[in-house]
Design an enzyme around this catalytic site. Structure first.
Site, PDB file in Angstrom:
ATOM      1  N   LYS A   1       0.857  -1.206   0.000  1.00 50.08           N
ATOM      2  CA  LYS A   1       0.000   0.000   0.000  1.00 50.08           C
ATOM      3  C   LYS A   1       0.882   1.241   0.000  1.00 50.08           C
ATOM      4  O   LYS A   1       0.729   2.137  -0.838  1.00 50.08           O
ATOM      5  CB  LYS A   1      -0.889  -0.006   1.238  1.00 50.08           C
ATOM      6  N   ASN A   2       1.845   1.321   0.908  1.00 51.69           N
ATOM      7  CA  ASN A   2       2.617   2.555   1.097  1.00 51.69           C
ATOM      8  C   ASN A   2       3.615   2.823  -0.022  1.00 51.69           C
ATOM      9  O   ASN A   2       4.093   3.938  -0.151  1.00 51.69           O
ATOM     10  CB  ASN A   2       3.321   2.539   2.457  1.00 51.69           C
TER      11      ASN A   2
ATOM     12  N   ARG B   1      -4.545  10.392   4.100  1.00 53.20           N
ATOM     13  CA  ARG B   1      -3.502  11.411   4.215  1.00 53.20           C
ATOM     14  C   ARG B   1      -2.563  11.465   3.023  1.00 53.20           C
ATOM     15  O   ARG B   1      -2.113  12.531   2.624  1.00 53.20           O
ATOM     16  CB  ARG B   1      -2.624  11.135   5.449  1.00 53.20           C
TER      17      ARG B   1
ATOM     18  N   CYS C   1      -5.051  11.839  12.536  1.00 47.33           N
ATOM     19  CA  CYS C   1      -5.457  10.437  12.355  1.00 47.33           C
ATOM     20  C   CYS C   1      -5.755   9.899  13.739  1.00 47.33           C
ATOM     21  O   CYS C   1      -5.711  10.620  14.730  1.00 47.33           O
ATOM     22  CB  CYS C   1      -4.367   9.643  11.651  1.00 47.33           C
TER      23      CYS C   1
ATOM     24  N   ARG D   1      -0.624  14.626  12.824  1.00 45.64           N
ATOM     25  CA  ARG D   1       0.509  14.235  11.964  1.00 45.64           C
ATOM     26  C   ARG D   1       0.808  15.430  11.080  1.00 45.64           C
ATOM     27  O   ARG D   1       0.204  15.646  10.063  1.00 45.64           O
ATOM     28  CB  ARG D   1       0.159  12.962  11.180  1.00 45.64           C
TER      29      ARG D   1
ATOM     30  N   ASP E   1       4.387  20.180   8.271  1.00 50.97           N
ATOM     31  CA  ASP E   1       5.222  21.395   8.215  1.00 50.97           C
ATOM     32  C   ASP E   1       6.482  21.206   7.384  1.00 50.97           C
ATOM     33  O   ASP E   1       6.906  22.111   6.664  1.00 50.97           O
ATOM     34  CB  ASP E   1       5.572  21.855   9.631  1.00 50.97           C
ATOM     35  N   LEU E   2       7.073  20.009   7.434  1.00 49.63           N
ATOM     36  CA  LEU E   2       8.324  19.777   6.685  1.00 49.63           C
ATOM     37  C   LEU E   2       8.059  19.785   5.174  1.00 49.63           C
ATOM     38  O   LEU E   2       8.874  20.271   4.384  1.00 49.63           O
ATOM     39  CB  LEU E   2       8.963  18.457   7.106  1.00 49.63           C
TER      40      LEU E   2
ATOM     41  N   ASP F   1       5.316   0.780  11.897  1.00 49.22           N
ATOM     42  CA  ASP F   1       4.082   0.125  11.433  1.00 49.22           C
ATOM     43  C   ASP F   1       3.962  -1.316  11.910  1.00 49.22           C
ATOM     44  O   ASP F   1       2.948  -1.960  11.644  1.00 49.22           O
ATOM     45  CB  ASP F   1       3.998   0.174   9.900  1.00 49.22           C
TER      46      ASP F   1
ATOM     47  N   ARG G   1      -8.439  -0.918   4.675  1.00 46.57           N
ATOM     48  CA  ARG G   1      -7.570   0.114   4.083  1.00 46.57           C
ATOM     49  C   ARG G   1      -6.222  -0.461   3.684  1.00 46.57           C
ATOM     50  O   ARG G   1      -5.589   0.016   2.755  1.00 46.57           O
ATOM     51  CB  ARG G   1      -7.325   1.233   5.105  1.00 46.57           C
TER      52      ARG G   1
HETATM   53  C1  EPZ Z   1       4.444   7.104   6.290  1.00 44.64           C
HETATM   54  O1  EPZ Z   1       3.686   8.136   6.898  1.00 44.64           O
HETATM   55  C2  EPZ Z   1       3.539   5.887   6.255  1.00 44.64           C
HETATM   56  N1  EPZ Z   1       2.358   6.178   5.455  1.00 44.64           N
HETATM   57  C3  EPZ Z   1       3.124   5.494   7.671  1.00 44.64           C
HETATM   58  O2  EPZ Z   1       2.374   4.280   7.585  1.00 44.64           O
HETATM   59  C4  EPZ Z   1       4.389   5.220   8.491  1.00 44.64           C
HETATM   60  O3  EPZ Z   1       4.007   4.956   9.827  1.00 44.64           O
HETATM   61  C5  EPZ Z   1       5.313   6.446   8.447  1.00 44.64           C
HETATM   62  O4  EPZ Z   1       5.609   6.785   7.074  1.00 44.64           O
HETATM   63  C6  EPZ Z   1       6.634   6.205   9.169  1.00 44.64           C
HETATM   64  O5  EPZ Z   1       7.300   5.143   8.590  1.00 44.64           O
HETATM   65  C7  EPZ Z   1       2.432   6.077   4.115  1.00 44.64           C
HETATM   66  O6  EPZ Z   1       3.460   5.752   3.567  1.00 44.64           O
HETATM   67  C8  EPZ Z   1       1.175   6.378   3.353  1.00 44.64           C
HETATM   68  P1  EPZ Z   1       6.598  10.488   8.303  1.00 44.64           P
HETATM   69  P2  EPZ Z   1       4.255   9.653   6.908  1.00 44.64           P
HETATM   70  O7  EPZ Z   1       6.399  11.792   7.603  1.00 44.64           O
HETATM   71  O8  EPZ Z   1       5.003   9.924   5.657  1.00 44.64           O
HETATM   72  C9  EPZ Z   1       6.999  13.713  11.749  1.00 44.64           C
HETATM   73  C10 EPZ Z   1       0.517   2.888   7.893  1.00 44.64           C
HETATM   74  O9  EPZ Z   1       0.115   2.342   8.931  1.00 44.64           O
HETATM   75  N2  EPZ Z   1       6.698  14.726  10.709  1.00 44.64           N
HETATM   76  O10 EPZ Z   1       7.793   9.650   7.949  1.00 44.64           O
HETATM   77  O11 EPZ Z   1       3.131  10.567   7.261  1.00 44.64           O
HETATM   78  C11 EPZ Z   1       5.812  12.826  12.071  1.00 44.64           C
HETATM   79  O12 EPZ Z   1       4.981  13.439  13.035  1.00 44.64           O
HETATM   80  C12 EPZ Z   1       0.974   4.320   7.924  1.00 44.64           C
HETATM   81  O13 EPZ Z   1       0.619   2.307   6.774  1.00 44.64           O
HETATM   82  C13 EPZ Z   1       6.785  16.080  11.031  1.00 44.64           C
HETATM   83  O14 EPZ Z   1       7.092  16.452  12.172  1.00 44.64           O
HETATM   84  O15 EPZ Z   1       5.295   9.588   8.118  1.00 44.64           O
HETATM   85  C14 EPZ Z   1       6.477  11.580  12.597  1.00 44.64           C
HETATM   86  O16 EPZ Z   1       6.800  11.766  13.971  1.00 44.64           O
HETATM   87  C15 EPZ Z   1       0.729   4.967   9.277  1.00 44.64           C
HETATM   88  N3  EPZ Z   1       6.511  17.011  10.079  1.00 44.64           N
HETATM   89  C16 EPZ Z   1       7.784  11.493  11.800  1.00 44.64           C
HETATM   90  O17 EPZ Z   1       7.962  12.795  11.221  1.00 44.64           O
HETATM   91  C17 EPZ Z   1       6.183  16.656   8.793  1.00 44.64           C
HETATM   92  O18 EPZ Z   1       5.966  17.546   7.935  1.00 44.64           O
HETATM   93  C18 EPZ Z   1       7.740  10.492  10.670  1.00 44.64           C
HETATM   94  O19 EPZ Z   1       6.589  10.751   9.884  1.00 44.64           O
HETATM   95  C19 EPZ Z   1       6.103  15.275   8.482  1.00 44.64           C
HETATM   96  C20 EPZ Z   1       6.383  14.333   9.449  1.00 44.64           C
END
Ligand code: EPZ
Length: 422
Positions: free
Chosen positions: A22-23, A94, A118, A123, A126-127, A309, A401
């Site tokens: 999926k991801n 998302r 979520c 979540r 900002d980055l 995950d 999902r």
């Molecule tokens: C991806 O989400 C995955 N989703 C998530 O899987 C997975 O848990 C996550 O990566 C971490 O591996 C998809 O690929 C669709 P991140 P993502 O940005 O990209 C912080 C599932 O169950 N952050 O790597 O949203 C954030 O809060 C889902 O399949 C910021 O602070 O995750 C977190 O602490 C759930 N600012 C950390 O970074 C930002 O702008 C990692 O989040 C973005 C992220």
């Protein structure tokens, strides 16, 4: 709404074929709109999130055809004209936020709804936004939407450091940069296989990306990208989930086929510490469990560390280990909504800050429990398969999902899961 009625305990014996990721699929779908012509994506799982994203992409005027019985998507952006992703679709999934980078990449402008939170908390994105501004993209916020635009055909680029490293931000920035940034470097970029596959697809389309697979990506713009044919990766989180599900019962003997073990990072090393018999042979993984299960404490990390995950699934497994253990999530500090539900089944879990401590071995007894998010839900199903008696897992739409044919796959190896319209 559907619920699962699960009778346990049942060992898992037999063979399960792993579906497409999926991801990894979602960014490939977003990248498809950057090509001049159609792209064909194979090994695409039939999941709610894929159908939702198909509809998000169709809003732009892009043609999306899902050949379901071949798990194949054909995405043709030739007539893409509308550069918007609406709230009522983005809030459902998302990753729709990837349309920001993809639309700016293709059209030089975008109006995309901010994603909601979520089940387990905020979540932020900002980055994503700061990285785009660093690249030279104008970002405005209006009425819950991000309005992005560039003057002229391209932006200078520059460099941006992700802190913390972010999968989604890396993906969005790459999608925006490949056709628009003269030279853009992302530092502390995510190295997840999902990101590597996306970059490989874009290079096949004609993009110029250096550092693929490392934490520093440098992108130089290419004016035109072509449509391509590419195969999605097998789902590494589905693979890890079924490996853990097998280890939940002492008499399991489960073989997983169509895997990509190298995408599991360090997970197999943690798994081997359980004392379970693990055999990895090419794309096949075999798990033979036995009487004793060692307690193994873990802390989630970015790839190739232990994946967040699989955090809920691992904590669930530790209820069956002979001794105490601790699971810490250093990626998401509040991803523990499954804990009160597991305790209803007789588990003894206690959350302190971003860790959960687990007493093992505890006997699980059937009860009704509530799904809250995708990975928490599958953990409750795993617990139900190990519990004595009948467990009802409510609101299984969360599962639909992210796990293709979950109950069919598990019932084919000895589980007793009945989907009931609640
Ligand atoms: C991806 O989400 C995955 N989703 C998530 O899987 C997975 O848990 C996550 O990566 C971490 O591996 C998809 O690929 C669709 P991140 P993502 O940005 O990209 C912080 C599932 O169950 N952050 O790597 O949203 C954030 O809060 C889902 O399949 C910021 O602070 O995750 C977190 O602490 C759930 N600012 C950390 O970074 C930002 O702008 C990692 O989040 C973005 C992220």
């Amino acid at each position: 709404m559907d619920k699962f009625v699960i009778k346990g305990p049942t060992p898992l014996k037999g063979e399960i074929a792993i579906s497409g990721s999926k991801n990894a699929a979602l960014p490939l779908m977003a990248a498809s709109i950057l090509g001049e012509g159609p792209s064909t994506l194979s090994l695409i799982p039939k999941l709610r999130d894929i159908y939702t994203f198909n509809n998000v992409i169709r809003v732009t005027g892009t043609k999306v055809e899902f050949i379901e019985d071949e798990n194949q998507l054909v995405i043709d952006p030739t007539h893409l004209s509308h550069t918007e992703a609406p709230y009522d679709l983005v809030r459902k999934m998302r990753a729709s936020f990837y349309m920001l980078g993809a639309l700016v990449g293709r059209m030089g402008r975008a109006r995309v709804s901010l994603p909601g939170g979520c089940a387990w908390g905020p979540r932020p994105v900002d980055l994503h936004l700061k990285g785009m501004e660093a690249m030279g993209i104008n970002i405005e916020l209006e009425e819950g939407y991000v309005v992005a635009s560039i003057e002229g055909d391209d932006v200078e680029g520059g460099e941006f450091t992700l802190d913390p490293s972010s999968v989604g931000a890396t993906i969005n920035l790459v999608l925006a940069a490949v056709k628009r940034a003269k030279k853009f470097t992302i530092k502390n970029a995510a190295k997840e296989p999902d990101v590597v596959l996306l970059c490989n697809m874009l290079v096949k389309m004609g993009a110029n990306i250096e550092g693929i697979g490392t934490d520093t990506l440098t992108i130089r713009k290419t004016d035109q990208l072509t449509g391509v044919e590419i195969s999605n990766d097998p789902d590494r989180i589905e693979t890890g989930t079924y490996m853990i599900a097998a280890a939940m019962h002492p008499d399991s003997d489960l073989t997983l086929t169509g895997c990509k073990p190298e995408d599991l990072g360090t997970f197999p090393e943690h798994f081997k510490k359980l004392g379970v018999d693990l055999t990895i042979d090419g794309s096949t993984i075999r798990i033979k469990s036995n009487r004793t299960l060692n307690p193994v404490s873990v802390e989630t990390q970015i790839y190739p560390g232990f994946p967040t995950d699989l955090q809920a699934q691992w904590a669930t497994l530790m209820t069956q280990a002979d001794g105490e253990s601790k699971v810490t999530d250093s990626i998401y500090f509040d991803r523990f909504s499954y804990v009160p539900e597991l305790n209803r089944l007789g588990a003894k879990l206690k959350v302190e800050k971003n860790s959960v401590s687990i007493q093992g071995k505890t006997k699980l007894s059937g009860a009704s429990v509530m799904s809250t998010d995708l990975r928490a839900s599958v953990s409750l199903v795993m617990a139900g398969m190990a519990a004595e008696g009948t467990t009802e897992v409510l609101r299984v739409y969360h599962l639909d999902r992210g796990y293709e044919n979950l109950e069919e796959k598990l019932n084919s190896v000895g589980a007793s899961i009945n989907r009931v319209d609640e």
